[in-house]
Design a protein around this motif. Structure first.
Motif, PDB file in Angstrom:
ATOM      1  N   LEU A 100      -2.463  11.708   0.052  1.00 60.72           N
ATOM      2  CA  LEU A 100      -2.180  10.498  -0.280  1.00 60.72           C
ATOM      3  C   LEU A 100      -0.779  10.370  -0.635  1.00 60.72           C
ATOM      4  CD1 LEU A 100      -3.200   7.683  -0.531  1.00 60.72           C
ATOM      5  CD2 LEU A 100      -2.998   8.090  -3.002  1.00 60.72           C
ATOM      6  N   THR A 101       0.193   9.871  -0.094  1.00 61.10           N
ATOM      7  CA  THR A 101       1.920   9.265  -0.380  1.00 61.10           C
ATOM      8  C   THR A 101       1.499   7.385  -0.245  1.00 61.10           C
ATOM      9  OG1 THR A 101       2.204  10.861   1.360  1.00 61.10           O
ATOM     10  CG2 THR A 101       3.840   9.174   0.938  1.00 61.10           C
ATOM     11  N   VAL A 102       2.114   7.122  -1.392  1.00 71.54           N
ATOM     12  CA  VAL A 102       2.051   6.204  -1.928  1.00 71.54           C
ATOM     13  C   VAL A 102       3.907   5.779  -2.499  1.00 71.54           C
ATOM     14  CG1 VAL A 102       1.553   4.488  -3.722  1.00 71.54           C
ATOM     15  CG2 VAL A 102       0.161   5.394  -3.408  1.00 71.54           C
ATOM     16  N   GLN A 103       4.197   4.188  -1.854  1.00 71.38           N
ATOM     17  CA  GLN A 103       5.966   3.472  -2.139  1.00 71.38           C
ATOM     18  C   GLN A 103       5.614   2.475  -2.254  1.00 71.38           C
ATOM     19  OE1 GLN A 103       8.413   4.885   1.820  1.00 71.38           O
ATOM     20  NE2 GLN A 103       8.750   6.493   0.975  1.00 71.38           N
ATOM     21  N   ALA A 104       6.201   1.781  -2.761  1.00 71.39           N
ATOM     22  CA  ALA A 104       6.694   0.639  -3.129  1.00 71.39           C
ATOM     23  C   ALA A 104       7.422  -0.203  -3.821  1.00 71.39           C
ATOM     24  CB  ALA A 104       5.639   0.248  -4.818  1.00 71.39           C
ATOM     25  N   ASN A 105       8.048  -1.130  -3.584  1.00 71.25           N
ATOM     26  CA  ASN A 105       9.451  -1.558  -4.328  1.00 71.25           C
ATOM     27  C   ASN A 105       9.577  -3.177  -4.229  1.00 71.25           C
ATOM     28  OD1 ASN A 105      10.809  -3.075  -1.281  1.00 71.25           O
ATOM     29  ND2 ASN A 105      10.074  -1.288  -0.620  1.00 71.25           N
ATOM     30  N   TYR A 106      10.617  -3.442  -5.336  1.00 69.64           N
ATOM     31  CA  TYR A 106      10.507  -4.949  -5.740  1.00 69.64           C
ATOM     32  C   TYR A 106      11.882  -5.318  -5.515  1.00 69.64           C
ATOM     33  CZ  TYR A 106      10.940  -8.888  -8.428  1.00 69.64           C
ATOM     34  OH  TYR A 106      10.707 -10.262  -9.417  1.00 69.64           O
ATOM     35  N   VAL A 146      10.705 -10.547  -3.862  1.00 69.61           N
ATOM     36  CA  VAL A 146       9.880  -9.569  -2.134  1.00 69.61           C
ATOM     37  C   VAL A 146       9.337  -8.459  -2.496  1.00 69.61           C
ATOM     38  CG1 VAL A 146      10.696  -8.189  -0.159  1.00 69.61           C
ATOM     39  CG2 VAL A 146      11.508 -10.117  -0.428  1.00 69.61           C
ATOM     40  N   VAL A 147       8.251  -8.279  -2.773  1.00 71.09           N
ATOM     41  CA  VAL A 147       7.593  -6.542  -3.041  1.00 71.09           C
ATOM     42  C   VAL A 147       6.848  -6.501  -1.556  1.00 71.09           C
ATOM     43  CG1 VAL A 147       5.432  -5.900  -4.528  1.00 71.09           C
ATOM     44  CG2 VAL A 147       6.878  -8.332  -4.865  1.00 71.09           C
ATOM     45  N   ASN A 148       7.730  -5.044  -1.632  1.00 72.90           N
ATOM     46  CA  ASN A 148       6.391  -3.801  -0.499  1.00 72.90           C
ATOM     47  C   ASN A 148       5.850  -3.251  -1.151  1.00 72.90           C
ATOM     48  OD1 ASN A 148       8.056  -5.277   1.978  1.00 72.90           O
ATOM     49  ND2 ASN A 148       9.753  -4.931   1.147  1.00 72.90           N
ATOM     50  N   PHE A 149       4.904  -2.840  -0.412  1.00 71.33           N
ATOM     51  CA  PHE A 149       3.942  -1.412  -1.116  1.00 71.33           C
ATOM     52  C   PHE A 149       3.165  -0.735   0.743  1.00 71.33           C
ATOM     53  CE2 PHE A 149      -0.462   0.228  -2.160  1.00 71.33           C
ATOM     54  CZ  PHE A 149      -0.215   0.962  -3.070  1.00 71.33           C
ATOM     55  N   SER A 150       2.833   0.877  -0.223  1.00 73.17           N
ATOM     56  CA  SER A 150       2.204   1.125   1.370  1.00 73.17           C
ATOM     57  C   SER A 150       1.844   2.369   0.984  1.00 73.17           C
ATOM     58  CB  SER A 150       4.241   0.962   2.361  1.00 73.17           C
ATOM     59  OG  SER A 150       5.237   2.561   2.263  1.00 73.17           O
ATOM     60  N   THR A 151       0.892   2.571   1.895  1.00 68.62           N
ATOM     61  CA  THR A 151       0.306   4.100   1.575  1.00 68.62           C
ATOM     62  C   THR A 151      -0.187   4.751   3.078  1.00 68.62           C
ATOM     63  OG1 THR A 151      -1.481   4.750   0.302  1.00 68.62           O
ATOM     64  CG2 THR A 151      -1.938   2.724   1.558  1.00 68.62           C
ATOM     65  N   VAL A 152      -0.245   5.951   2.665  1.00 68.72           N
ATOM     66  CA  VAL A 152      -0.873   6.723   3.628  1.00 68.72           C
ATOM     67  C   VAL A 152      -1.763   7.422   3.445  1.00 68.72           C
ATOM     68  CG1 VAL A 152      -0.538   8.123   5.405  1.00 68.72           C
ATOM     69  CG2 VAL A 152       0.916   6.112   5.530  1.00 68.72           C
ATOM     70  N   TYR A 153      -2.575   8.135   3.413  1.00 71.18           N
ATOM     71  CA  TYR A 153      -3.982   8.714   3.052  1.00 71.18           C
ATOM     72  C   TYR A 153      -4.242   9.662   4.189  1.00 71.18           C
ATOM     73  CZ  TYR A 153      -7.578  11.202   1.736  1.00 71.18           C
ATOM     74  OH  TYR A 153      -8.588  12.085   0.955  1.00 71.18           O
ATOM     75  N   ALA A 154      -4.348  10.931   4.520  1.00 73.18           N
ATOM     76  CA  ALA A 154      -4.836  12.022   5.055  1.00 73.18           C
ATOM     77  C   ALA A 154      -5.860  13.066   5.423  1.00 73.18           C
ATOM     78  CB  ALA A 154      -3.628  13.113   6.156  1.00 73.18           C
ATOM     79  N   THR A 155      -7.035  12.481   5.891  1.00 71.03           N
ATOM     80  CA  THR A 155      -8.270  13.117   5.464  1.00 71.03           C
ATOM     81  C   THR A 155      -8.243  14.949   5.047  1.00 71.03           C
ATOM     82  OG1 THR A 155      -8.899  13.224   7.623  1.00 71.03           O
ATOM     83  CG2 THR A 155      -9.619  11.442   5.965  1.00 71.03           C
ATOM     84  N   PRO A 156      -8.997  15.653   4.207  1.00 69.88           N
ATOM     85  CA  PRO A 156      -8.379  17.030   4.213  1.00 69.88           C
ATOM     86  C   PRO A 156      -8.491  17.391   5.857  1.00 69.88           C
ATOM     87  CG  PRO A 156     -10.035  16.241   3.025  1.00 69.88           C
ATOM     88  CD  PRO A 156      -9.440  15.208   3.194  1.00 69.88           C
ATOM     89  N   ARG A 157      -8.468  19.010   6.177  1.00 68.96           N
ATOM     90  CA  ARG A 157      -9.943  19.597   6.467  1.00 68.96           C
ATOM     91  C   ARG A 157     -10.661  20.513   6.064  1.00 68.96           C
ATOM     92  NH1 ARG A 157      -8.143  21.925  11.575  1.00 68.96           N
ATOM     93  NH2 ARG A 157      -9.146  23.737  12.518  1.00 68.96           N
TER      94      ARG A 157
END
Length: 296
Positions: A100-106, A146-157
């Motif tokens: 899991l990767t999470v980024q946010a900015n305001y 302005v609010v930005n929120f992004s996330t990426v989740y990679a399933t495991p092997r």
């Protein structure tokens, strides 16, 4: 962190077709090579600003009473506008952990500038011709928050062959963006000041700022209707009392994506990608029609 910028030489305009009378007008005198104040004084006992004496009150007519009234609309496009932008940016990031990767900015920012001229030749947008400094305010497209929120989740092997084939190496991502609305002015739709302002004179505001909007600010009726008497057309030869700080609808965008790469052979792969935009299917409306003589 905090940041700021200053922009110079933005495109503006000087209207040579504007009038003098409702108030004296500061204009460019090519003979003197500098700005000076022009004045028009009607005969004693007569009305200063009328539709019939508009040609006599125009800046070109005062410069040259013989040939000046013969000209139609004349606009001088200039590059002497300025804009100032100041803002604060707060950001947070969670590096990849357990897939899991999470980024946010305001961002909280404000842009103030001179009124621009995006379409030279169609008429001035000025409320007060010849006094552009009265128009200085929120920039076009100014978004205060302005609010930005992004996330990426990679399933495991996964270990099992079937589960690995079906569920491993997928990436699920999402982007959320929220921003407050931009600012606009409510205009009369007519040359109520009798000064050749191309119908952009502001309307009279009859209620407090908070009372000009409908209760739910619905896109179908964002501002109160004419029957609510929030705005009115100014009297002839009068300036409107409204301003250019009415705020438009806020915006929300949520986009998602699902991707996976399949190995075909060494050095070759095929990528599967599915994307969905505006997941909540929300209408992000533009600013409302803000001309009080427009039935819409």
């Amino acid at each position: 962190f905090f940041f700021s910028s200053r922009r110079r030489h933005t495109r503006c305009s000087r209207d040579w077709s504007s009038d003098v009378c409702s108030s004296d007008l500061d204009g460019w005198d090519p003979g003197l090579g500098k700005m000076r104040r022009f004045s028009f004084r009607p005969a004693t006992g007569t009305t200063c600003s009328t539709l019939t004496n508009f040609p006599e009150r125009r800046l070109l007519a005062l410069l040259n009473p013989v040939d000046g009234p013969k000209f139609g609309y004349v606009e001088d496009v200039t590059d002497d506008g300025t804009q100032n932008y100041h803002g604060m940016l707060l950001s947070v990031q969670r590096r990849r952990a357990n897939g899991l990767t999470v980024q946010a900015n305001y961002t909280y920012a404000h842009c103030i500038g001179d009124p621009g001229d995006s379409q030279p030749g169609i008429g001035t947008s000025a409320q007060y011709p010849g006094r552009r400094f009265f128009e200085r305010g929120n920039c076009d497209g100014d978004k205060r928050q302005v609010v930005n929120f992004s996330t990426v989740y990679a399933t495991p092997r996964f270990a099992g062959r079937v589960l690995q084939a079906l569920a491993s190496n997928w990436q699920i991502s999402g982007i959320v963006r929220f921003q407050t609305g931009s600012y606009f002015a409510v205009v009369s739709g007519a040359d109520t000041c009798l000064c050749g302002a191309q119908g952009n004179n502001r309307a009279d505001q009859l209620v407090a700022d908070a009372d000009v909007y409908t209760a739910d600010r619905n896109p179908n009726q964002y501002l109160k209707p004419a029957s609510a008497r929030a705005f009115a057309r100014p009297a002839a030869a009068q300036w409107g009392t409204g301003h250019q700080n009415y705020i438009g609808p806020w915006e929300l965008n949520i986009n998602t994506a699902l991707t996976r790469k399949f190995q075909v052979r060494e050095g070759q792969n095929v990528e599967f990608r599915a994307e969905a935009f505006n997941v909540p299917n929300r209408l992000n409306a533009n600013n409302p029609i803000a001309t009080i003589n427009n039935p819409n």
